[in-house]
Each structure stands twice: as C-alpha cells, then as structure tokens.
Write a protein that holds these residues in place. Structure first.
Motif, PDB file in Angstrom:
ATOM      1  N   ALA A 610       0.944  -1.075  -0.022  1.00  0.00           N
ATOM      2  CA  ALA A 610       0.160  -0.267   0.123  1.00  0.00           C
ATOM      3  C   ALA A 610       0.915   1.409  -0.006  1.00  0.00           C
ATOM      4  CB  ALA A 610      -0.942  -0.017   1.455  1.00  0.00           C
ATOM      5  N   PRO A 611       0.432   2.453  -0.298  1.00  0.00           N
ATOM      6  CA  PRO A 611       0.967   3.438  -0.374  1.00  0.00           C
ATOM      7  C   PRO A 611       2.007   3.989   0.964  1.00  0.00           C
ATOM      8  CG  PRO A 611      -0.900   4.076  -1.689  1.00  0.00           C
ATOM      9  CD  PRO A 611      -0.861   2.591  -0.980  1.00  0.00           C
ATOM     10  N   GLY A 612       3.011   4.093   0.811  1.00  0.00           N
ATOM     11  CA  GLY A 612       3.836   4.261   2.172  1.00  0.00           C
ATOM     12  C   GLY A 612       4.618   2.880   2.723  1.00  0.00           C
ATOM     13  N   ARG A 613       4.395   1.809   2.389  1.00  0.00           N
ATOM     14  CA  ARG A 613       5.036   0.728   2.675  1.00  0.00           C
ATOM     15  C   ARG A 613       6.587   0.616   2.096  1.00  0.00           C
ATOM     16  NH1 ARG A 613       2.387  -3.648   4.834  1.00  0.00           N
ATOM     17  NH2 ARG A 613       4.399  -4.549   5.639  1.00  0.00           N
ATOM     18  N   GLN A 614       7.526   0.264   2.901  1.00  0.00           N
ATOM     19  CA  GLN A 614       8.765   0.079   2.256  1.00  0.00           C
ATOM     20  C   GLN A 614       9.313  -1.308   2.422  1.00  0.00           C
ATOM     21  OE1 GLN A 614      10.544   3.088   5.333  1.00  0.00           O
ATOM     22  NE2 GLN A 614      10.781   4.479   3.507  1.00  0.00           N
ATOM     23  N   MET A 615      10.486  -1.528   1.603  1.00  0.00           N
ATOM     24  CA  MET A 615      11.118  -2.802   1.535  1.00  0.00           C
ATOM     25  C   MET A 615      12.687  -2.461   1.408  1.00  0.00           C
ATOM     26  SD  MET A 615       8.678  -4.574  -1.354  1.00  0.00           S
ATOM     27  CE  MET A 615       8.453  -3.106  -2.202  1.00  0.00           C
ATOM     28  N   CYS A 616      13.307  -3.353   2.130  1.00  0.00           N
ATOM     29  CA  CYS A 616      14.615  -3.359   2.140  1.00  0.00           C
ATOM     30  C   CYS A 616      15.103  -4.263   0.912  1.00  0.00           C
ATOM     31  CB  CYS A 616      15.391  -3.709   3.354  1.00  0.00           C
ATOM     32  SG  CYS A 616      15.076  -2.388   4.495  1.00  0.00           S
ATOM     33  N   VAL A 617      16.127  -4.212   0.168  1.00  0.00           N
ATOM     34  CA  VAL A 617      16.571  -4.937  -0.929  1.00  0.00           C
ATOM     35  C   VAL A 617      18.073  -4.943  -1.000  1.00  0.00           C
ATOM     36  CG1 VAL A 617      16.442  -5.596  -3.372  1.00  0.00           C
ATOM     37  CG2 VAL A 617      14.500  -4.414  -2.499  1.00  0.00           C
ATOM     38  N   THR A 618      18.563  -6.314  -0.579  1.00  0.00           N
ATOM     39  CA  THR A 618      20.070  -6.305  -0.864  1.00  0.00           C
ATOM     40  C   THR A 618      20.375  -7.031  -2.140  1.00  0.00           C
ATOM     41  OG1 THR A 618      20.170  -6.414   1.515  1.00  0.00           O
ATOM     42  CG2 THR A 618      22.053  -7.192   0.304  1.00  0.00           C
ATOM     43  N   THR A 619      21.214  -6.537  -2.919  1.00  0.00           N
ATOM     44  CA  THR A 619      21.629  -7.316  -3.984  1.00  0.00           C
ATOM     45  C   THR A 619      22.694  -8.150  -4.142  1.00  0.00           C
ATOM     46  OG1 THR A 619      23.253  -5.657  -5.004  1.00  0.00           O
ATOM     47  CG2 THR A 619      20.997  -5.091  -5.213  1.00  0.00           C
ATOM     48  N   GLY A 620      22.956  -9.064  -4.996  1.00  0.00           N
ATOM     49  CA  GLY A 620      23.900  -9.972  -4.912  1.00  0.00           C
ATOM     50  C   GLY A 620      25.154  -9.270  -5.318  1.00  0.00           C
ATOM     51  N   THR A 621      25.314  -8.093  -5.782  1.00  0.00           N
ATOM     52  CA  THR A 621      26.520  -7.319  -5.991  1.00  0.00           C
ATOM     53  C   THR A 621      27.180  -6.385  -4.637  1.00  0.00           C
ATOM     54  OG1 THR A 621      25.107  -5.687  -7.229  1.00  0.00           O
ATOM     55  CG2 THR A 621      26.288  -7.515  -8.558  1.00  0.00           C
ATOM     56  N   GLY A 622      26.123  -6.585  -3.614  1.00  0.00           N
ATOM     57  CA  GLY A 622      26.522  -5.760  -2.574  1.00  0.00           C
ATOM     58  C   GLY A 622      25.921  -4.326  -2.431  1.00  0.00           C
ATOM     59  N   HIS A 623      24.840  -4.253  -3.160  1.00  0.00           N
ATOM     60  CA  HIS A 623      24.110  -2.854  -3.003  1.00  0.00           C
ATOM     61  C   HIS A 623      23.037  -2.974  -2.099  1.00  0.00           C
ATOM     62  CE1 HIS A 623      26.852  -1.448  -6.438  1.00  0.00           C
ATOM     63  NE2 HIS A 623      26.195  -2.296  -7.230  1.00  0.00           N
ATOM     64  N   MET A 624      22.742  -2.093  -1.321  1.00  0.00           N
ATOM     65  CA  MET A 624      21.382  -2.032  -0.815  1.00  0.00           C
ATOM     66  C   MET A 624      20.495  -0.947  -1.169  1.00  0.00           C
ATOM     67  SD  MET A 624      21.265  -2.378   3.294  1.00  0.00           S
ATOM     68  CE  MET A 624      21.541  -4.236   3.252  1.00  0.00           C
ATOM     69  N   GLY A 625      19.123  -1.300  -1.144  1.00  0.00           N
ATOM     70  CA  GLY A 625      18.282  -0.196  -1.576  1.00  0.00           C
ATOM     71  C   GLY A 625      16.975  -0.159  -0.619  1.00  0.00           C
ATOM     72  N   LEU A 626      16.450   0.888  -0.358  1.00  0.00           N
ATOM     73  CA  LEU A 626      15.182   1.155   0.343  1.00  0.00           C
ATOM     74  C   LEU A 626      14.165   1.609  -0.628  1.00  0.00           C
ATOM     75  CD1 LEU A 626      13.635   1.245   2.925  1.00  0.00           C
ATOM     76  CD2 LEU A 626      14.081   3.649   2.994  1.00  0.00           C
ATOM     77  N   VAL A 627      12.984   0.876  -0.960  1.00  0.00           N
ATOM     78  CA  VAL A 627      11.790   1.147  -1.846  1.00  0.00           C
ATOM     79  C   VAL A 627      10.663   1.447  -1.031  1.00  0.00           C
ATOM     80  CG1 VAL A 627      10.200  -0.003  -3.597  1.00  0.00           C
ATOM     81  CG2 VAL A 627      12.755  -0.766  -3.566  1.00  0.00           C
ATOM     82  N   THR A 628      10.346   2.656  -1.605  1.00  0.00           N
ATOM     83  CA  THR A 628       9.012   3.244  -1.033  1.00  0.00           C
ATOM     84  C   THR A 628       7.938   3.067  -2.041  1.00  0.00           C
ATOM     85  OG1 THR A 628      10.334   4.405   0.475  1.00  0.00           O
ATOM     86  CG2 THR A 628       8.084   5.178   0.165  1.00  0.00           C
ATOM     87  N   VAL A 629       6.771   2.508  -1.717  1.00  0.00           N
ATOM     88  CA  VAL A 629       5.590   2.607  -2.551  1.00  0.00           C
ATOM     89  C   VAL A 629       5.047   3.778  -2.212  1.00  0.00           C
ATOM     90  CG1 VAL A 629       3.611   1.325  -3.129  1.00  0.00           C
ATOM     91  CG2 VAL A 629       5.528   0.147  -2.351  1.00  0.00           C
TER      92      VAL A 629
END
Length: 654
Positions: A610-629
């Motif tokens: 839903a709008p406002g939910r967030q996800m942490c994503v760790t990639t196999g190449t060592g990057h880290m991202g925060l996704v906000t819907v």
C-alpha cells in the motif's frame, strides 16, 4: 488556476523580497517590483497593470516549459480558469502558454496565506473557521462549475483577505500531472492534504477537493494536519488506512470535518452541503462576514501586504552626442539635451524590449584591444577600436557616445557587434596595424620553423618510449585483471550521488593482493552516501538495476536483475544472492534498519503493498536499496505499474 503565494507573516521586507540576479525584470511588458515567493511550479512576482492595479505573476519553471504535454495542458487549464469568476477566487487576467517560459497573472490579494497565519499566530477561532470553510466551499462551487478540480487545496493555497478567503492555484496541478517530469523527481500535490484516492493513484473528482477542504478546516482550527506530520510515505499511509486525529477539533466543527474526511468519496458531502453544515454549526443563522472576521493580529498582516512597493524606474536613455565631435577654434558647443520619456506612460508598466543598455555592456574596453596611435586628431574622430569577438560587449573608451537611436535608449540597434574597420580588406579582417604588407599577416621570425621541427621530433620520441612502456604494463597485468569478478558487472560504477572506484582482484584472505601476505587490519569503512531516485514508474514486466548510474525501468523480469515487477503481480529480488525484507507499517527504513533486518524473502506480492510501505533490498553485487511504494496505476490506465521512490547505498551491504 492562480499563481499567487505570499511570504511569511512579518514586515514588508519579508513579504516583498527584492529581485535577485536570476530573476527577470520584466515579463511580457509587466515590470516586476518584487518577488512574492516560490514553489514547486515556479516563482511568483509582484507587478502592475497599465492602470496601476497590482497583480501576481507566476513564471513557470523552465523544466515544465520544455515539456510539450505540460504546455498543452497549461493552455487548456488557463482557458478554463479564465471562466472562474467567483467572489472567493483570484481571477486569472493574463497568461502565455507559448512563450519561452509559460506564465500567468492573477489579481494580487493583499493578505497572508492560511499557512502563514497559523504558523505566526496559531489556530483560528471557531467563528473564523466557519466563515473560512463556507467561503472556500463557494470558491469550489465556481471552480467545479467551470469543469475543473483543484487537486492541490492546502493552507498555502488559501489567502486571507479583509473581505474573505481567496482560493488560488486551481487546476495547475492537473497541468503538471502525467508529464515527463512527474516520473523524474517532481511531486505534484502535497501529501498532508491529499485524499485517499489521490494517494492510491485512482480517479480524482470534486469529492477529492471536499476531503482536502476537511483537512484544511482541521488545520485552521487546531494548527496541525488531520493525519499528523512526518515523512510523506508515513502521512500517505495514515490517510489511506487510518482515521484522522480529531481530538483537538472544537465540538461545533466535528460533524462537518468528519463527513468531509470519509474514506469513500461517495460518502462525502457536496460543496453545497458543506455550506449548509457551516450554517448549522452557526446555530442555523445566516453566515455574515463582518469587517473584523479575522483576529486582529492577522488583520495587521493584511495592512503590511497592502502597501505594495512600486517597480524600479526604467533606466533613462543615454544623452545624445553634441552636434559635432570637434568645434572650430573660438566657437563653443551646445550639447543636445537627452530625450525624455513620453508623457502619460503608466507607472510600473514597460514594453517587452528593455529600454536600458544591452546585457553585458561594460564601461571599459577589453584589455586585449589595441589602442589607436597617439597623435593629434583632426577632422572627424576615428572609429572606436572594436572588441576582439562579436559576442563581446561594444564599449568605446574615447570619443563621443554613439548617436541615439529611437526606441533603443541611445544605443545602436545591433549592440554587441563590433564595427567594421574602414580600412579592413574583407569582413572581420585583422586591424591594419596587426597585418603585414598588403594587409597580409606578418611573416614569422626566422628560425621559428627549425625550432618547431626539433621540438616536434623530441616530443614524438618521448611519446614512443612512454607508449611502449604503457603497452608492456597493460599486457603484464592482463592476466591479473582477467581473474577479477563482479558477477558480470563493470568494475567501475558511477552514480548520481558518488563514484565507486574500480575493484581490484580480491585474494582468499581479503587483502586485495593475490599471493601476498595478509596486510594490517583495515580501518572501519565509512557508510556510503545514499543516492535517491523519486517517482519511478515501474511497469509490470520491467526491472531495476541498482548499479546503473541512472536507475530507470528496463524491459525484462527473469535475468538476474536486482529488482523486477514480475507479470505474476509480485516484486522479486532476481540477482544471485539477492534478498528482500518487507518492513512493518510505519517502520522507518534506514541503512542501519536494512542491515539489521533478517526477515528475508525473494518476492513480495503486490496485494500486500500500500502507499507508504517500504522494502529493503540487498543485491547479489553488494548494493542495498530502500524501496518506498507511493501509488499504483489508476483505473483505465493502458499499462499496469507502481510508482516508487528508491534510495540506493552502493556497496552498502555488510
């Protein structure tokens, strides 16, 4: 649609800010007197009509002017807005959607915005709020009757005048909506005053403005937004899923704001019903707007804004030269008086062409200009020496000023271009003094060619030796570089927020040098800087790669990507070793939180978002991202997509 915004509730020096270096002095004939404010769409200036009435002129940001779809919608909204002639709106009196930078002019309202008044003086009395809401509802009646939906009704878009409120900026959010900029960092609308259907990306109607009206009423009566403050995604989540906090709302306003803030648009009252609810809250009597409908402190701010400054006077034209550059011995000279401005010109109004000297004019000549030879001057004076390049300002340093040209303030009609020397053999030829015999350039000194040849031979020899050494080193290290691996990614990645260097071949002990002894323990590595990408429209069947310099959706969903929107309606961490964590509602995502979370998964179904939910994503190449819907594609859209904000910490995984 309007363009007026006021400054803070303070003295005239704060309300009417002086023009700065990047501000224009005129807009299509309107001479600007001061800057009133700035927002996401552009800057607002004070000017005057030819008859002396103050107007507010909004100049749209250049980025929007470059978008053809925005210009088309802007012109359409201006035509609709010019039909809005309500007592509680600021009428649009002039506009141009085709100019270099689109602009529009509205009547100037000498009053603070509701946002400024509440910040400076606190919440308003109940009687004032009832009159405020009833006036805003009348304004919305006229706006909706013209076929417009405001879409961005908020305290800063409501001005408090002595005879009632004025709703401004109606329709301008629609002109910017769905242009190319809304997917590249420009947010249209204010999260704290959005309706649930706006936050979810669904269809916007007149009921959307009623929801915003209820939020504005709560803010005016309590001094805080109905759904609290904080990050945009947190506020949007509460608007969609939680009830408003009405504990501090006065009892006489509770029924009104509760109905306006219904989640279901069909359950909200019409603007006509809002006016009736205001009358019922006023003991059923007719609402009458006295002269002192505002608190005294707010009325004082109106007085400050009523004393509008006049624009700076146009620079006077340069005086015309004397009748003759030289006079006969014993005879005096009578200089010609400078021309005067035509009588009856309206104060504060100027034609689009500047009356003063051209931009870049300098009172001194460039240092590289060769001065004329010294000696007695007889007859007509020699022409001033031209500057070395046509783009430089034309600036004579001696002799009389050039003859005045009508309508140009005493300057030639083609300023900035040098005059052709009378003895030059062809256009733009060098000055005769700098040329050799017959007008040709002077011959080089003897010995120059021989020295040039020797220098060239020496340089070639050095380059050959250095190049051979470089080839040897590159060939020698070729085997080492072949062993380095980054899962198929380039060794060097550049992002908008920083640069990561080329990776060296790691050894088994992590020292970075193959076959060498372990090095000393390295110092703690600093956290990488975050790089943020806003309003990414990720279409189903597309993916994102966090290591890209500009992260944007690309076609494909099953090929080792960092994050993909699968056709099965779920988000998936595709890359080898990649993981995802869905944060709890209201949980604030940071680099530390993402590093600490261990509730790993490979995919998250869209129906859980839903709008406002967030996800942490760790990639196999060592990057880290925060996704906000932020939102989902509206009904009737030809494609299925979701709008995301993405923050990337490159090489931030531990």
């Amino acid at each position: 649609m309007s363009g007026q915004q006021s400054g803070g509730a303070a003295g005239a020096s704060t309300v009417f800010q002086p023009l700065e270096g990047d501000d224009p002095t005129t807009v299509a004939g309107y001479r600007l007197a001061a800057r009133l404010g700035a927002g996401g769409m552009g800057k607002v200036y004070l000017s005057y009509t030819p008859g002396g009435r103050p107007v507010a002129i909004k100049v749209i940001r250049p980025e929007f002017g470059e978008d053809a779809e925005f210009r088309r919608r802007f012109a359409q909204e201006v035509r609709s807005a010019q039909r809005v002639q309500g007592l509680f709106t600021a009428p649009v009196i002039d506009a141009d959607a085709e100019g270099t930078r689109p602009w529009l002019a509205t009547a100037y309202v000498p009053g603070p915005s509701l946002a400024d008044a509440v910040v400076a003086h606190g919440a308003l009395p109940v009687e004032t709020v009832l009159l405020l809401v009833a006036g805003m509802a009348e304004a919305l009646q006229v706006i909706h009757g013209a076929g417009l939906v405001h879409r961005d009704l908020k305290p800063s878009n409501v001005l408090l005048a002595a005879d009632g409120p004025r709703v401004i900026d109606f329709g301008i959010a629609h002109a910017a909506d769905a242009t190319s900029l809304t997917g590249s960092g420009v947010t249209i609308g204010t999260p704290s005053f959005m309706a649930p259907e706006q936050a979810a990306g669904r269809r916007v109607t007149a009921a959307t403005d009623v929801f915003a009206l209820g939020q504005v009423a709560v803010y005016a009566a309590t001094g805080v937004p109905a759904f609290g403050e904080g990050t945009s995604h947190g506020v949007l989540y509460r608007i969609v899923h939680e009830d408003p906090d009405l504990g501090a709302v006065p009892e006489r306003l509770t029924s009104l704001v509760t109905r306006c803030l219904a989640k279901d648009p069909e359950a909200r009252p019409s603007v006509a019903e809002v006016i009736r609810l205001c009358q019922e809250a006023n003991a059923g009597t007719v609402l009458r707007r006295p002269e002192d409908w505002l608190p005294g402190a707010v009325s004082a701010d109106i007085t400050v804004r009523a004393a509008t400054p006049a624009p700076a006077a146009a620079p006077e034209p340069a005086p015309a030269p004397a009748a003759s550059a030289t006079a006969a011995p014993g005879q005096g000279q009578t200089p010609t008086p400078p021309p005067t401005a035509p009588a009856g010109a309206p104060a504060g109004y100027a034609p689009t062409a500047p009356a003063g000297p051209p931009a870049g004019y300098s009172p001194t000549a460039p240092a590289s200009v060769t001065p004329p030879p010294a000696g007695p001057q007889t007859g007509a004076p020699s022409a001033p020496t031209p500057p070395p390049h046509p783009g430089h300002a034309y600036a004579p340093t001696q002799g009389p000023a050039p003859a005045a040209y009508p309508g140009t303030g005493g300057y030639p009609t083609t300023p900035g271009f040098p005059a052709q020397h009378p003895h030059a053999p062809y256009p733009n030829a060098p000055h005769p003094q700098a040329a050799g015999p017959g007008g040709r350039p002077p011959a080089p000194r003897q010995g120059t060619a021989k020295r040039t040849l020797l220098v060239g031979l020496a340089a070639a020899l050095v380059f050959g030796v250095g190049g051979a050494a470089t080839v040897y080193v590159l060939t020698k290290d070729d085997d080492k570089k072949a062993s380095a691996s980054d899962n198929g990614k380039p060794g060097t990645q550049t992002g908008s927020g920083g640069v990561t260097g080329a990776s060296s071949s790691p050894s088994s002990d992590g020292s970075g040098e193959s076959g060498s002894a372990p090095s000393a323990k390295p110092s703690a590595k600093a956290d990488p800087k975050p790089v943020t990408y806003e309003n990414i429209n990720l279409t189903r069947g597309y993916h994102l790669t966090f290591g890209d310099e500009v992260v944007r959706p690309q076609d494909g969903e099953d090929d080792g990507y960092d994050l993909s929107y699968d056709s099965g309606s779920y988000l998936e961490a595709e890359s080898t070793g990649g993981t995802m964590v869905l944060l709890d509602p209201g949980q604030e995502g940071t680099l530390e939180v993402c590093r600490a979370e261990t509730r790993f998964t490979q995919k998250v179904n869209v129906d859980k978002l839903a709008p406002g939910r967030q996800m942490c994503v760790t990639t196999g190449t060592g990057h880290m991202g925060l996704v906000t819907v932020k939102a989902f594609s509206p009904e009737g859209s030809p494609s299925t997509y979701m709008t995301l904000d993405l923050t990337v910490w490159r090489n931030g995984a531990v």
